[in-house]
Design a protein around this motif. Structure first.
Motif, PDB file in Angstrom:
ATOM      1  N   PRO A   1       0.828  -1.215   0.000  1.00  0.00           N
ATOM      2  CA  PRO A   1       0.000   0.000   0.000  1.00  0.00           C
ATOM      3  C   PRO A   1       0.863   1.266   0.000  1.00  0.00           C
ATOM      4  O   PRO A   1       1.981   1.272   0.523  1.00  0.00           O
ATOM      5  CB  PRO A   1      -0.808  -0.114   1.296  1.00  0.00           C
ATOM      6  N   MET A   2       0.304   2.335  -0.534  1.00  0.00           N
ATOM      7  CA  MET A   2       1.017   3.598  -0.649  1.00  0.00           C
ATOM      8  C   MET A   2       1.408   4.158   0.715  1.00  0.00           C
ATOM      9  O   MET A   2       2.499   4.710   0.886  1.00  0.00           O
ATOM     10  CB  MET A   2       0.142   4.610  -1.399  1.00  0.00           C
ATOM     11  N   ASP A   3       0.509   4.034   1.714  1.00  0.00           N
ATOM     12  CA  ASP A   3       0.794   4.595   3.037  1.00  0.00           C
ATOM     13  C   ASP A   3       2.055   4.007   3.649  1.00  0.00           C
ATOM     14  O   ASP A   3       2.815   4.704   4.333  1.00  0.00           O
ATOM     15  CB  ASP A   3      -0.395   4.358   3.977  1.00  0.00           C
ATOM     16  N   PHE A   4       2.298   2.723   3.432  1.00  0.00           N
ATOM     17  CA  PHE A   4       3.481   2.082   4.000  1.00  0.00           C
ATOM     18  C   PHE A   4       4.747   2.656   3.374  1.00  0.00           C
ATOM     19  O   PHE A   4       5.736   2.930   4.069  1.00  0.00           O
ATOM     20  CB  PHE A   4       3.410   0.567   3.774  1.00  0.00           C
ATOM     21  N   VAL A   5       4.704   2.839   2.058  1.00  0.00           N
ATOM     22  CA  VAL A   5       5.871   3.408   1.371  1.00  0.00           C
ATOM     23  C   VAL A   5       6.084   4.858   1.822  1.00  0.00           C
ATOM     24  O   VAL A   5       7.217   5.285   2.066  1.00  0.00           O
ATOM     25  CB  VAL A   5       5.686   3.334  -0.157  1.00  0.00           C
ATOM     26  N   ASN A   6       5.002   5.622   1.959  1.00  0.00           N
ATOM     27  CA  ASN A   6       5.117   7.023   2.357  1.00  0.00           C
ATOM     28  C   ASN A   6       5.766   7.174   3.728  1.00  0.00           C
ATOM     29  O   ASN A   6       6.622   8.043   3.938  1.00  0.00           O
ATOM     30  CB  ASN A   6       3.737   7.684   2.372  1.00  0.00           C
ATOM     31  N   VAL A   7       5.356   6.350   4.690  1.00  0.00           N
ATOM     32  CA  VAL A   7       5.898   6.457   6.048  1.00  0.00           C
ATOM     33  C   VAL A   7       7.396   6.154   6.062  1.00  0.00           C
ATOM     34  O   VAL A   7       8.190   6.900   6.663  1.00  0.00           O
ATOM     35  CB  VAL A   7       5.140   5.513   7.000  1.00  0.00           C
ATOM     36  N   ILE A   8       7.785   5.066   5.398  1.00  0.00           N
ATOM     37  CA  ILE A   8       9.213   4.694   5.378  1.00  0.00           C
ATOM     38  C   ILE A   8      10.026   5.722   4.602  1.00  0.00           C
ATOM     39  O   ILE A   8      11.122   6.125   5.007  1.00  0.00           O
ATOM     40  CB  ILE A   8       9.406   3.288   4.770  1.00  0.00           C
ATOM     41  N   GLU A   9       9.466   6.210   3.470  1.00  0.00           N
ATOM     42  CA  GLU A   9      10.185   7.195   2.652  1.00  0.00           C
ATOM     43  C   GLU A   9      10.294   8.529   3.385  1.00  0.00           C
ATOM     44  O   GLU A   9      11.310   9.221   3.275  1.00  0.00           O
ATOM     45  CB  GLU A   9       9.465   7.379   1.311  1.00  0.00           C
TER      46      GLU A   9
ATOM     47  N   ILE B   1       3.029   0.104  11.393  1.00  0.00           N
ATOM     48  CA  ILE B   1       3.367   1.217  10.505  1.00  0.00           C
ATOM     49  C   ILE B   1       3.075   2.547  11.188  1.00  0.00           C
ATOM     50  O   ILE B   1       3.795   3.531  11.002  1.00  0.00           O
ATOM     51  CB  ILE B   1       2.599   1.106   9.166  1.00  0.00           C
ATOM     52  N   ASP B   2       2.031   2.600  12.041  1.00  0.00           N
ATOM     53  CA  ASP B   2       1.729   3.833  12.779  1.00  0.00           C
ATOM     54  C   ASP B   2       2.792   4.114  13.829  1.00  0.00           C
ATOM     55  O   ASP B   2       3.188   5.271  14.028  1.00  0.00           O
ATOM     56  CB  ASP B   2       0.357   3.720  13.442  1.00  0.00           C
ATOM     57  N   ARG B   3       3.262   3.060  14.507  1.00  0.00           N
ATOM     58  CA  ARG B   3       4.289   3.266  15.528  1.00  0.00           C
ATOM     59  C   ARG B   3       5.620   3.684  14.899  1.00  0.00           C
ATOM     60  O   ARG B   3       6.358   4.492  15.454  1.00  0.00           O
ATOM     61  CB  ARG B   3       4.449   1.997  16.370  1.00  0.00           C
ATOM     62  N   ILE B   4       5.917   3.127  13.720  1.00  0.00           N
ATOM     63  CA  ILE B   4       7.129   3.569  13.007  1.00  0.00           C
ATOM     64  C   ILE B   4       6.985   5.039  12.609  1.00  0.00           C
ATOM     65  O   ILE B   4       7.926   5.837  12.741  1.00  0.00           O
ATOM     66  CB  ILE B   4       7.378   2.685  11.774  1.00  0.00           C
ATOM     67  N   ASN B   5       5.805   5.416  12.144  1.00  0.00           N
ATOM     68  CA  ASN B   5       5.539   6.804  11.753  1.00  0.00           C
ATOM     69  C   ASN B   5       5.739   7.753  12.932  1.00  0.00           C
ATOM     70  O   ASN B   5       6.407   8.788  12.822  1.00  0.00           O
ATOM     71  CB  ASN B   5       4.113   6.917  11.214  1.00  0.00           C
ATOM     72  N   LEU B   6       5.187   7.381  14.096  1.00  0.00           N
ATOM     73  CA  LEU B   6       5.312   8.222  15.285  1.00  0.00           C
ATOM     74  C   LEU B   6       6.746   8.261  15.791  1.00  0.00           C
ATOM     75  O   LEU B   6       7.228   9.301  16.251  1.00  0.00           O
ATOM     76  CB  LEU B   6       4.383   7.697  16.378  1.00  0.00           C
ATOM     77  N   HIS B   7       7.432   7.135  15.709  1.00  0.00           N
ATOM     78  CA  HIS B   7       8.807   7.063  16.209  1.00  0.00           C
ATOM     79  C   HIS B   7       9.724   8.038  15.469  1.00  0.00           C
ATOM     80  O   HIS B   7      10.544   8.732  16.089  1.00  0.00           O
ATOM     81  CB  HIS B   7       9.332   5.633  16.067  1.00  0.00           C
ATOM     82  N   PHE B   8       9.584   8.096  14.153  1.00  0.00           N
ATOM     83  CA  PHE B   8      10.500   8.931  13.366  1.00  0.00           C
ATOM     84  C   PHE B   8      10.027  10.382  13.259  1.00  0.00           C
ATOM     85  O   PHE B   8      10.820  11.248  12.897  1.00  0.00           O
ATOM     86  CB  PHE B   8      10.683   8.336  11.971  1.00  0.00           C
ATOM     87  N   LYS B   9       8.778  10.671  13.594  1.00  0.00           N
ATOM     88  CA  LYS B   9       8.301  12.045  13.533  1.00  0.00           C
ATOM     89  C   LYS B   9       8.329  12.708  14.912  1.00  0.00           C
ATOM     90  O   LYS B   9       8.860  13.804  15.076  1.00  0.00           O
ATOM     91  CB  LYS B   9       6.900  12.096  12.929  1.00  0.00           C
TER      92      LYS B   9
ATOM     93  N   SER C   1      -2.341   4.225   7.188  1.00  0.00           N
ATOM     94  CA  SER C   1      -1.732   4.648   8.445  1.00  0.00           C
ATOM     95  C   SER C   1      -2.723   5.554   9.156  1.00  0.00           C
ATOM     96  O   SER C   1      -3.045   6.638   8.669  1.00  0.00           O
ATOM     97  CB  SER C   1      -0.413   5.393   8.173  1.00  0.00           C
ATOM     98  N   GLU C   2      -3.225   5.090  10.293  1.00  0.00           N
ATOM     99  CA  GLU C   2      -4.236   5.854  11.018  1.00  0.00           C
ATOM    100  C   GLU C   2      -3.674   7.179  11.523  1.00  0.00           C
ATOM    101  O   GLU C   2      -4.365   8.199  11.534  1.00  0.00           O
ATOM    102  CB  GLU C   2      -4.776   5.025  12.188  1.00  0.00           C
ATOM    103  N   THR C   3      -2.431   7.171  11.967  1.00  0.00           N
ATOM    104  CA  THR C   3      -1.837   8.407  12.488  1.00  0.00           C
ATOM    105  C   THR C   3      -1.674   9.445  11.386  1.00  0.00           C
ATOM    106  O   THR C   3      -1.857  10.644  11.615  1.00  0.00           O
ATOM    107  CB  THR C   3      -0.478   8.119  13.134  1.00  0.00           C
ATOM    108  N   GLN C   4      -1.331   8.976  10.164  1.00  0.00           N
ATOM    109  CA  GLN C   4      -1.186   9.918   9.061  1.00  0.00           C
ATOM    110  C   GLN C   4      -2.540  10.466   8.633  1.00  0.00           C
ATOM    111  O   GLN C   4      -2.674  11.648   8.299  1.00  0.00           O
ATOM    112  CB  GLN C   4      -0.481   9.247   7.880  1.00  0.00           C
TER     113      GLN C   4
END
Length: 702
Positions: free
Chosen positions: A77-85, A130-138, A251-254
């Motif tokens: 899914p696009m959201d997964f790529v967006n968070v990692i990128e 994926i949400d926890r990874i997003n929060l961790h890096f932001k 990604s719910e957080t995004q």
């Protein structure tokens, strides 16, 4: 608007390329990798730190995210790529521009304090990976987000990812891991499970399973649905719900971030439509060269006796105007000499000055000196004459002033061109080409979101040119005088077919100057150009290419649409985006764009108007704070130099009545002393007014 322009320039500087920056009513910033368009939201409630974060983040995509289609190769899914990128490009931006570290940290801290990620009072351990990874890096490590041992591998891989290919592979692996049936465990659950497994292993070492302990024909009991490794049992509905949240494609957080972003904007209008200046204009099709124009006028002047009276008036005018022209020349030479003197410098030659040798004991200044005069700048003049129907009553007096200025340019050898904008030349053009069929009302050359110049109708007639010799120059001036005489009662002939007065396409003329000026400078080797616009009113509406849907054809097409509201001019060459158009600022914005693209150009405006129009004119084109001074000057001199113009370099208002006033000292024989005194004062006052305007004009030319 100024803040938006600053942020746009910051984005271009960081990206080291001339990005297209658009400000729209959108939830968050974005970057179109293919079109190289950076879209920034209209967050008027956001702080400068948050805006810097947005700009830095999207410029990271511009610099480091490749333009490639990965969806056919990687199933993710696009959201997964967006968070990692996002994590990768922000790391690279901080590395390339260390000063952005503070903006990223402060911006995300501010957004988190406003609960943009919707995590307040929630158990972070229940969020998807994926949400926890997003929060961790932001948000950062301070959020203390729980990760299992297996999940920490993905966090570490994201942290060290350097290429986009690595990002795609990590996103695929995280997606596959997230779609497992197991619910992610908290750190406490992991410790409890490890202890249980140790106890089970010890029991297994002491006892072996008895195969007879189960009845024959009965299978061993299977784990119930929803059993996790910790031994807790949930019902099927709860299991399905957890699986859907964990194995989802968003990604719910995004999503929460995008939703909360709308609160930062108070903008409730429509998104602006960004329009641009045409990338190129065929000047050969727009400009009617003076040779073609005057050959056409002479072709129709078949009865010389009709022009005899007008020609005599022309010769008389030329004779009387010599004093005014000579004054211009004198003023020009004085200012030119003063400027040269101010820039002059002295330097020692190294040659002994024999007249100073006797002072060698007490002075070192015994060498000859030479005065160095640096070369001045080469100037050129472009005159743009309003050839509209409303100018009929003022055209003769305006042209007389124009002829004086061209005579001045001829005397001091300043290159110049005189253009009159019109929509009427198309008739002459068709007659020359022998076309008699009905005209097509198509829209040639219209382009989406580009200022529209109708190459069939719009033309600029080159009435007078410094490229001509003395004989042709006199021919040009006489023909122009004849044409404007048609609108006076004493003329016995009509205007030349195709050269009559028309509408007021002033804005189109200003846009075309973007291409006329560079050509004019190159041909005449000029450093500075002065553009003089002589008109009596506002321009007709300009247009741009607007995409519309045609019901009867079931297709989209581009059609001209009026520029008024919701459009914003953007110049890709200068990188400047101007304020939004409205019903009154269109001409000002086009003039400002012309000056920004051509820094060494002065745009001087000469407006001929009635006293009742002065207030509206000053309010539209200048700072209204100084209107009282303008009004005093107008009442006294019937003309005014407008202070602090909005876009023009200098702006002059001239009374339409004062132009036609006779400045000669004429009194009848036997006149009384009072009559003679009044006539003399009137003559001196009028000449004084003309000199003030001309002196101000010379300041820019000299």
């Amino acid at each position: 608007m100024q803040s938006q322009e600053i942020k746009g320039n910051l984005a271009r500087l960081l990206a080291t390329e001339n990005l297209i920056v658009e400000h729209r009513k959108t939830s968050t910033a974005s970057f179109d990798v293919d079109r190289r368009v950076l879209t920034l939201p209209m967050w008027d409630k956001a702080s400068g730190t948050v805006y810097d974060l947005l700009v830095g983040h999207e410029v990271g995509h511009a610099l480091f995210t490749p333009n490639e289609d990965w969806k056919e190769i990687y199933d993710c899914p696009m959201d997964f790529v967006n968070v990692i990128e996002d994590a990768r490009i922000e790391k690279l931006m901080k590395r390339k521009f260390p000063g952005l570290r503070k903006s990223f940290a402060g911006g995300y801290r501010e957004l988190n304090d406003l609960d943009f990620f919707d995590i307040k009072d929630q158990d972070l351990s229940k969020f998807s990976l994926i949400d926890r990874i997003n929060l961790h890096f932001k948000i950062g490590a301070s959020a203390m987000l729980p990760f299992s041992i297996e999940e920490k591998v993905f966090v570490a891989r994201t942290d060290i990812a350097e290429t986009f290919e690595e990002v795609l592979q990590i996103a695929v692996d995280v997606y596959k891991f997230s779609n497992k049936t197991e619910t992610p465990m908290t750190h406490e659950e992991m410790l409890e499970t490890a202890q249980q497994r140790e106890g089970e292993n010890e029991n297994n070492d002491d006892e072996e399973t008895d195969p007879q302990q189960f009845d024959e024909g009965k299978a061993p009991p299977q784990p119930q649905a929803g059993t996790n490794n910790a031994g807790s049992i949930d019902n099927e509905d709860e299991e399905i719900e957890e699986d859907s949240s964990e194995g989802g494609e968003t990604s719910e957080t995004q999503s929460a971030f995008d939703s909360a972003s709308e609160k930062l904007s108070s903008f409730r209008g429509r998104d602006p439509i960004y329009v641009e200046i045409p990338e190129a204009i065929d000047l050969n099709n727009i400009i009617v060269n003076w040779t073609t124009l005057h050959d056409w006028i002479d072709f129709h002047a078949v009865e010389p006796e009709l022009y005899e009276h007008v020609d005599n008036l022309y010769y008389e005018f030329r004779k009387q105007s010599q004093k005014e022209v000579n004054y211009l020349v004198k003023e020009f030479e004085c200012r030119k000499s003063a400027d040269a003197y101010a820039r002059a410098g002295q330097s020692k030659t190294g040659v002994l000055d024999t007249s100073k040798l006797h002072t060698y004991k007490y002075s070192d200044d015994i060498f000859k000196k030479v005065t160095v005069l640096p070369d001045g700048k080469n100037h050129g003049l472009l005159f743009v004459l309003d050839w509209s129907g409303s100018m009929a009553n003022e055209l003769m007096e305006t042209v007389k002033q124009l002829l004086n200025l061209t005579a001045f340019c001829k005397k001091v050898q300043i290159p110049f061109e005189v253009y009159a904008f019109t929509n009427e030349w198309v008739a002459a053009k068709r007659a020359m080409e022998g076309e008699s069929n009905y005209m097509s009302y198509d829209y040639p050359g219209v382009e989406k979101n580009t200022v529209y110049i109708n190459k069939e109708y719009f033309h600029m007639m080159n009435f007078i040119s410094s490229r001509s010799n003395a004989r042709d120059y006199e021919r040009q001036c006489k023909n122009l005088f004849r044409e404007v005489s048609c609108y006076k009662s004493y003329s016995g002939f009509q205007s030349t077919f195709g050269v009559g007065l028309s509408g007021t396409p002033l804005n189109e003329a200003i846009v075309c100057l973007n291409y006329i000026i560079p050509q004019f400078k190159q041909k005449n080797d000029l450093q500075k150009v002065n553009v003089c616009i002589l008109s009596d009113g506002e321009s007709c509406a300009a247009a741009y290419g607007h995409e519309v849907y045609l019901d009867h054809k079931d297709e989209y097409a581009v059609r001209p649409r009026r520029i008024d509201w919701y459009q914003t001019l953007r110049d890709r060459k200068t990188g400047i985006t101007y304020k939004q158009f409205d019903s009154e600022n269109v001409t000002n914005i086009f003039i400002q764009q012309l000056r920004d693209r051509n820094p060494n150009v002065n745009v001087l405006g000469f407006r001929i108007l009635a006293g009742s129009q002065l207030q509206n004119f000053v309010g539209r084109y200048a700072d209204f704070d100084g209107y009282s001074q303008v009004q005093k000057q107008w009442k006294k001199e019937k003309s005014a130099i407008i202070k602090n113009p909005t876009a023009y370099t200098a702006l002059y208002a001239i009374s339409n009545n004062s132009l036609s006033e006779n400045t000669d000292f004429n009194v009848e024989s036997g006149a009384k002393k009072g009559e003679i005194t009044r006539a003399f004062k009137k003559m001196l006052g009028s000449k004084s007014t003309n000199k003030k305007l001309l002196s101000s004009f010379i300041e820019y030319v000299a």
